[in-house]
Design a protein around this motif. Structure first.
Motif, PDB file in Angstrom:
ATOM      1  N   ILE A 198      -7.640   1.742   3.965  1.00  0.00           N
ATOM      2  CA  ILE A 198      -7.398   0.777   2.889  1.00  0.00           C
ATOM      3  C   ILE A 198      -6.722  -0.484   3.433  1.00  0.00           C
ATOM      4  N   SER A 242     -11.765   4.170  -2.844  1.00  0.00           N
ATOM      5  CA  SER A 242     -10.964   4.428  -1.641  1.00  0.00           C
ATOM      6  C   SER A 242      -9.488   4.586  -1.997  1.00  0.00           C
ATOM      7  N   PHE A 297      -3.421  11.288   5.023  1.00  0.00           N
ATOM      8  CA  PHE A 297      -2.763  10.090   4.504  1.00  0.00           C
ATOM      9  C   PHE A 297      -2.833   8.946   5.510  1.00  0.00           C
ATOM     10  N   GLN A 355      -1.584  10.786  -1.167  1.00  0.00           N
ATOM     11  CA  GLN A 355      -0.208  10.287  -1.134  1.00  0.00           C
ATOM     12  C   GLN A 355       0.676  10.998  -2.161  1.00  0.00           C
ATOM     13  N   LEU A 402      -6.405   7.487   5.716  1.00  0.00           N
ATOM     14  CA  LEU A 402      -6.756   6.708   4.532  1.00  0.00           C
ATOM     15  C   LEU A 402      -5.920   5.434   4.438  1.00  0.00           C
ATOM     16  N   PHE A 403      -4.666   5.500   4.887  1.00  0.00           N
ATOM     17  CA  PHE A 403      -3.819   4.306   4.912  1.00  0.00           C
ATOM     18  C   PHE A 403      -4.418   3.253   5.837  1.00  0.00           C
ATOM     19  N   TYR A 452      -6.957   7.886  -1.446  1.00  0.00           N
ATOM     20  CA  TYR A 452      -5.675   7.636  -0.787  1.00  0.00           C
ATOM     21  C   TYR A 452      -4.508   8.053  -1.683  1.00  0.00           C
ATOM     22  N   THR A 453      -4.591   7.707  -2.960  1.00  0.00           N
ATOM     23  CA  THR A 453      -3.496   7.982  -3.885  1.00  0.00           C
ATOM     24  C   THR A 453      -3.311   9.468  -4.121  1.00  0.00           C
ATOM     25  N   HIS A 509       0.822  -1.210   0.000  1.00  0.00           N
ATOM     26  CA  HIS A 509       0.000   0.000   0.000  1.00  0.00           C
ATOM     27  C   HIS A 509       0.860   1.265   0.000  1.00  0.00           C
TER      28      HIS A 509
END
Length: 389
Positions: A250, A274, A243, A282, A246-247, A278-279, A49
């Motif tokens: 996921i 999702s 971040f 990030q 969301l990390f 997150y991406t 991830h």
């Protein structure tokens, strides 16, 4: 052409993304090895991830470089000719190498020809070449994206309208990735026309339209570069907090959807809502890290890796295959978490060294792209390669 500021941080992001790709593929090898316990598999899943920004980062950089250099106008024929030479020619050569190393049952001439053509068109000569097929679509269709982006920017005449357009585009993209990750598998959706079914369903993982948000996000950064840098520098604490949240989410999805007793890395697809949120966060954080790293004297080594990342990317799957055969034969570092770090370091260094060596040959651009030529002129504009933006 007006001389523009060199975007130095792109070489760093490029190197980060290349290293992330290599370790993703190393994890893919090690997590399938016999005897991997659940705790180690969970660590691999978490690391996977952390590394998922790689492909979106390259798309983001592609958008940033293209809109930075070609926002107003473009000579399409010379533009596409240059990309064919620097992107498709090396891709074709390495596709032929990977195909030649495959062991397949004897086939008739027509079957063999179709297999070769299909492999090149779909990027399936090796597991990593799909990306080149996908990213080249952004170059091929750049006039369309240029027109769309300029229209959207014209509509964003005020800050409020600009935010509304970004949210709207984000919602459209969220629907597309939801359609890919949830609706299609659940309902077995198919198109009646064969070409549409192939492009939009079967090979959607290499369909550029399923990744367009990151490309337009790069364009937004290009036309607001100073503001963009200032914003992520000012709000990096908030970005980091989002971040982490969301990390965690996921990660929960990975455990929930993998099933009991194992970790399924296919759950960590970029094509789901999702992972999209997150991406995006990030990518902002990675950009901030690149700005910070650029202040460090040792950053020149990352920048050098970034310049040769396209060739290293094309080569690294072959290097990893033979590296793992060697480590397994020697019974060294082939079956542990530590071993994955060793394999990652060796694969990264060897891939870069080969790319660097080939790039310095007279015909090196045909093998690894125009890294050496671009290196001599990089003080003018950012590089323009698929794994260079």
């Amino acid at each position: 052409m007006t001389r523009k500021e060199r975007i130095a941080e792109l070489d760093l992001i490029r190197s980060f993304a290349f290293l992330a790709v290599v370790y993703q593929h190393v994890i893919g090898v090690y997590i399938r090895r016999p005897g991997v316990d659940e705790q180690t598999a969970i660590i691999y899943g978490m690391l996977f991830h952390l590394l998922k920004f790689a492909v979106p980062a390259f798309i983001f950089m592609t958008g940033l470089v293209l809109f930075y250099n070609y926002y107003e106008r473009i000579s399409y024929l010379s533009f596409i000719r240059k990309r064919v030479t620097e992107i498709l020619v090396p891709y074709g050569i390495w596709s032929a190498i990977y195909l030649a190393l495959q062991t397949r049952p004897p086939q008739s001439g027509s079957e063999q020809a179709w297999h070769i053509l299909k492999s090149i068109l779909t990027g399936s000569a090796s597991y990593h070449l799909w990306f080149v097929v996908m990213i080249f679509q952004f170059y091929f269709l750049y006039p369309f994206w240029q027109s769309l982006f300029r229209t959207l920017r014209k509509w964003a005449s005020t800050r409020g309208k600009g935010i509304a357009i970004i949210v709207l585009v984000g919602l459209v993209y969220s629907f597309i990735v939801w359609f890919s990750a949830r609706y299609i598998p659940a309902h077995g959706f198919r198109f009646h026309l064969a070409w549409m079914d192939t492009y939009w369903i079967k090979y959607r993982d290499r369909n550029a339209f399923y990744y367009f948000f990151y490309f337009l996000m790069g364009g937004t950064a290009a036309v607001t570069l100073g503001t963009f840098r200032h914003a992520i520098t000012r709000y990096w604490v908030w970005i980091s907090g989002c971040f982490l949240l969301l990390f965690a989410y996921i990660g929960y999805e990975l455990f929930r959807d993998s099933g009991t007793g194992h970790i399924n890395l296919n759950v960590a697809t970029s094509l789901k809502p999702s992972m999209f949120l997150y991406t995006v966060v990030q990518l902002l954080l990675v950009y901030r890290i690149a700005l910070w790293t650029g202040e460090w004297k040792g950053s020149k080594w990352f920048a050098m890796l970034g310049k040769y990342s396209y060739g290293a990317y094309l080569i690294h799957a072959l290097v990893l295959t033979y590296l793992m055969k060697g480590l397994t034969a020697l019974q060294l570092f082939h079956n542990s978490l530590l071993g994955s770090f060793v394999a990652f370091l060796l694969c990264s260094v060897l891939s870069f060294a080969i790319s660097y060596g080939l790039g310095r040959l007279p015909f090196g651009a045909w093998l690894v792209g125009a890294a050496e030529k671009k290196r001599k002129t990089s003080s003018v504009q950012p590089k323009d390669l698929p794994y260079a933006g």
